[in-house]
Scaffold this motif. Structure first.
Motif, PDB file in Angstrom:
ATOM      1  N   UNK A 291      65.279  32.552 -49.475  1.00 25.53           N
ATOM      2  CA  UNK A 291      66.636  33.104 -49.443  1.00 25.53           C
ATOM      3  C   UNK A 291      67.587  32.118 -50.102  1.00 25.53           C
ATOM      4  N   UNK A 292      68.560  32.629 -50.822  1.00 23.53           N
ATOM      5  CA  UNK A 292      69.539  31.747 -51.453  1.00 23.53           C
ATOM      6  C   UNK A 292      69.194  31.374 -52.876  1.00 23.53           C
ATOM      7  N   UNK A 293      67.989  31.794 -53.344  1.00 21.90           N
ATOM      8  CA  UNK A 293      67.601  31.498 -54.730  1.00 21.90           C
ATOM      9  C   UNK A 293      68.641  32.076 -55.692  1.00 21.90           C
ATOM     10  N   UNK A 294      68.948  31.335 -56.731  1.00 22.81           N
ATOM     11  CA  UNK A 294      69.880  31.805 -57.759  1.00 22.81           C
ATOM     12  C   UNK A 294      69.107  32.016 -59.056  1.00 22.81           C
ATOM     13  N   UNK A 295      69.298  33.184 -59.675  1.00 23.96           N
ATOM     14  CA  UNK A 295      68.668  33.474 -60.973  1.00 23.96           C
ATOM     15  C   UNK A 295      69.755  33.836 -61.981  1.00 23.96           C
ATOM     16  N   UNK A 296      69.626  33.380 -63.212  1.00 23.08           N
ATOM     17  CA  UNK A 296      70.555  33.825 -64.265  1.00 23.08           C
ATOM     18  C   UNK A 296      70.224  35.268 -64.666  1.00 23.08           C
TER      19      UNK A 296
ATOM     20  N   UNK B 147      61.312  43.310 -72.084  1.00 23.90           N
ATOM     21  CA  UNK B 147      60.495  42.680 -71.032  1.00 23.90           C
ATOM     22  C   UNK B 147      61.303  41.567 -70.361  1.00 23.90           C
ATOM     23  N   UNK B 148      61.142  41.426 -69.057  1.00 22.78           N
ATOM     24  CA  UNK B 148      61.969  40.479 -68.295  1.00 22.78           C
ATOM     25  C   UNK B 148      61.530  39.042 -68.568  1.00 22.78           C
ATOM     26  N   UNK B 149      62.497  38.242 -68.973  1.00 22.03           N
ATOM     27  CA  UNK B 149      62.216  36.804 -69.196  1.00 22.03           C
ATOM     28  C   UNK B 149      61.918  36.155 -67.856  1.00 22.03           C
ATOM     29  N   UNK B 150      60.826  35.388 -67.723  1.00 18.01           N
ATOM     30  CA  UNK B 150      60.519  34.728 -66.439  1.00 18.01           C
ATOM     31  C   UNK B 150      61.688  33.865 -65.974  1.00 18.01           C
ATOM     32  N   UNK B 151      61.883  33.817 -64.661  1.00 16.76           N
ATOM     33  CA  UNK B 151      62.942  32.974 -64.095  1.00 16.76           C
ATOM     34  C   UNK B 151      64.323  33.567 -64.231  1.00 16.76           C
ATOM     35  N   UNK B 152      64.415  34.856 -64.609  1.00 19.51           N
ATOM     36  CA  UNK B 152      65.724  35.514 -64.705  1.00 19.51           C
ATOM     37  C   UNK B 152      65.674  36.847 -63.960  1.00 19.51           C
ATOM     38  N   UNK B 153      66.854  37.454 -63.791  1.00 21.01           N
ATOM     39  CA  UNK B 153      66.945  38.789 -63.211  1.00 21.01           C
ATOM     40  C   UNK B 153      67.630  39.690 -64.222  1.00 21.01           C
ATOM     41  N   UNK B 154      67.369  41.027 -64.095  1.00 27.14           N
ATOM     42  CA  UNK B 154      68.090  42.006 -64.918  1.00 27.14           C
ATOM     43  C   UNK B 154      69.019  42.778 -64.006  1.00 27.14           C
ATOM     44  N   UNK B 155      70.277  42.864 -64.400  1.00 26.57           N
ATOM     45  CA  UNK B 155      71.185  43.750 -63.684  1.00 26.57           C
ATOM     46  C   UNK B 155      70.693  45.165 -63.966  1.00 26.57           C
ATOM     47  N   UNK B 156      70.466  45.991 -62.918  1.00 24.46           N
ATOM     48  CA  UNK B 156      69.875  47.312 -63.149  1.00 24.46           C
ATOM     49  C   UNK B 156      70.592  48.347 -62.290  1.00 24.46           C
TER      50      UNK B 156
ATOM     51  N   UNK C 183      74.583  38.373 -54.115  1.00 24.08           N
ATOM     52  CA  UNK C 183      75.926  37.901 -54.411  1.00 24.08           C
ATOM     53  C   UNK C 183      75.989  37.682 -55.920  1.00 24.08           C
ATOM     54  N   UNK C 184      76.938  38.350 -56.568  1.00 26.97           N
ATOM     55  CA  UNK C 184      77.056  38.173 -58.024  1.00 26.97           C
ATOM     56  C   UNK C 184      77.759  36.840 -58.300  1.00 26.97           C
ATOM     57  N   UNK C 185      77.262  36.129 -59.310  1.00 27.77           N
ATOM     58  CA  UNK C 185      77.908  34.871 -59.712  1.00 27.77           C
ATOM     59  C   UNK C 185      78.537  35.099 -61.086  1.00 27.77           C
TER      60      UNK C 185
ATOM     61  N   UNK D   6      72.869  35.660 -60.164  1.00 20.72           N
ATOM     62  CA  UNK D   6      72.824  36.368 -58.887  1.00 20.72           C
ATOM     63  C   UNK D   6      72.188  35.453 -57.833  1.00 20.72           C
ATOM     64  N   UNK D   7      72.794  35.456 -56.626  1.00 18.58           N
ATOM     65  CA  UNK D   7      72.197  34.726 -55.503  1.00 18.58           C
ATOM     66  C   UNK D   7      71.570  35.766 -54.581  1.00 18.58           C
TER      67      UNK D   7
END
Ligand code: AMP
Ligand code: MG
Length: 411
Positions: free
Chosen positions: A67-72, A85-94, A114-116, A127-128
């Motif tokens: 919990x609390x992980x932050x991804x760009x 395709x999703x770049x590893x270590x990132x998130x996609x706003x969907x 939580x949006x950053x 995103x957190x």
């Protein structure tokens, strides 16, 4: 007297060779109530690809160990768009309904994030995650509704609004359906007047014409309405001939008893053939079945209903509907009773199988309409359905009784 089950068996035996064989191709838009002549098979999977069930963030579960992980955020995917395709270590706003990008194995709904805000213009921010997601979370799987190649609607299905949506969801723009049965209808009786006309002494308004037209429409038939036929043999014979020339089934009400003013029996004997039955049900009893010659070697089926408004309605539901199902090409089924608790006493049952007008009370038990007379149409408007009560069977408050909801009888 004939039991209802025997009467229906004989009607079905007579109707069997008369199922409609002509097809229509209709737009799926216009298919309500039509009966499918062909299975509807899906050439695609529904959904066609994995898609998001929520507005949120698509990611790899492995990238969120706590919990609390932050991804760009590396991309934004709205419904109707296909992401990269999703770049590893990132998130996609969907967003809901958008295709999940390759490589993502979960969506976390935005309520758990939580949006950053982005630091610079043109960046997407981050995103957190306030949860540790599990694989498959908030993803609607490819084919979870329909697998490619599956039959989604079987031949013989009567199209409901849901079935129309189903057909559309697999891309069916048109459907193969059976032609609707054509039913010629007339009422007999010199006492009958039409709404809009003044009521002369001794007359009543023709309610059955309206009830039966409505029932036929609800059953998906085309009605050929020949109106009111006077109580005379020549007029009755003439009406039967006109009816048979235009219809698959001729349906009449009234005049099927054997009183001097009941002309259907001799008229049918002259124009075709007839069995006159006394069916052991209340309301109902007289029921006529046969056929009317329609030129050449053809014939139209004939069913004569009793004149009393409740009798004709109940007999239609119990005896005509099974025949219409055969003509229409729907798979026949008996009445489907729902066990319900009686909230009343019925201490003096009759010797015939009785169909009592009842409705569901606020406490969930059945209440009975106080006047069960076969001419009391008020009871049919008030009721939700019919209690199927066996011959000479008394009912006590608290007993479980078989209840036939009106909408099920019309299916
Ligand atoms: P019948 O079967 O012709 O002897 O009619 C039985 C009863 O039903 C009589 O009271 C008729 O007046 C009544 N009746 C017959 N046809 C209709 C109709 N189309 N609408 C309302 N009542 C009817
Ligand atoms: Mg009459």
């Amino acid at each position: 007297m004939l039991s209802l089950d025997e009467a229906v068996q004989r009607l079905l035996a007579g109707a069997r060779g008369h199922a409609i064989t002509e097809r229509d191709e209709v737009s799926t838009f216009d298919a309500l109530q039509r009966v499918l002549a062909q299975d509807v098979r899906s050439s695609l999977s529904v959904p066609p690809e994995d898609n998001s069930e929520m507005d949120g963030y698509a990611l790899r579960v492995a990238d969120v160990p706590a919990e609390g992980t932050v991804l760009p955020i590396s991309q934004r995917i709205a419904a109707g768009q296909v992401g990269r395709p999703l770049q590893p270590g990132t998130a996609a706003r969907i967003f809901t309904g958008a295709q999940v990008p390759l490589g993502a194995d979960a969506v976390v709904m935005q309520e758990l994030c939580e949006a950053i805000a982005p630091v610079r213009d043109g960046e997407l921010g981050g995103v957190r995650l306030r949860t540790v997601p599990s694989a498959g979370m908030a993803i609607r799987r490819r084919g979870e509704d329909v697998q490619q190649g599956a039959v989604v609607l079987c031949a013989g299905t009567r199209m409901t609004p849901q079935a129309m949506g189903m057909a559309a969801s697999v891309g069916a723009a048109t459907l193969q359906v059976w032609r609707r049965p054509r039913v010629a209808l007339f009422s007999t009786g010199d006492e009958l007047a039409m709404p809009g006309e003044p009521l002369k002494p001794g007359a009543i308004y023709n309610s059955n014409r309206f009830t039966l037209r409505g029932l036929l429409q609800a059953a998906g038939c085309v009605t050929v309405d020949l109106g009111i036929v006077p109580d005379r043999l020549d007029a009755t014979r003439d009406a039967l001939r006109r009816a048979a020339a235009e219809a698959d089934l001729v349906l009449t009400c009234g005049g099927v008893s054997v009183g001097e003013e009941d002309h259907l029996k001799p008229a049918l004997q002259a124009e075709g053939r007839l069995d006159l039955w006394s069916v052991a049900i209340k309301p109902g009893k007289p029921l006529a079945f046969g056929a009317v010659r329609s030129g050449g070697s053809g014939e139209a089926l004939y069913i004569g209903l009793p004149g009393n408004p409740v009798s004709s309605t109940v007999t239609f539901l119990l005896a005509v509907m099974p025949v219409l199902r055969v003509l229409s090409g729907t798979s026949p089924h008996g009445p489907r009773a729902v066990p319900m608790t009686a909230g009343f006493d019925w201490p003096r049952p009759v010797k015939r199988r009785e169909f009592l007008r009842a409705r569901v009370a606020a406490d969930g038990t059945l209440e009975l309409f106080p006047n069960q007379g076969s001419g009391v149409l008020t009871s049919m408007v008030w009721a939700d359905g019919l209690i199927d009560n066996p011959p000479a069977h008394a009912i006590q408050r608290g007993d479980v009784v078989p209840f036939l909801p009106l909408p099920l009888l019309l299916q």
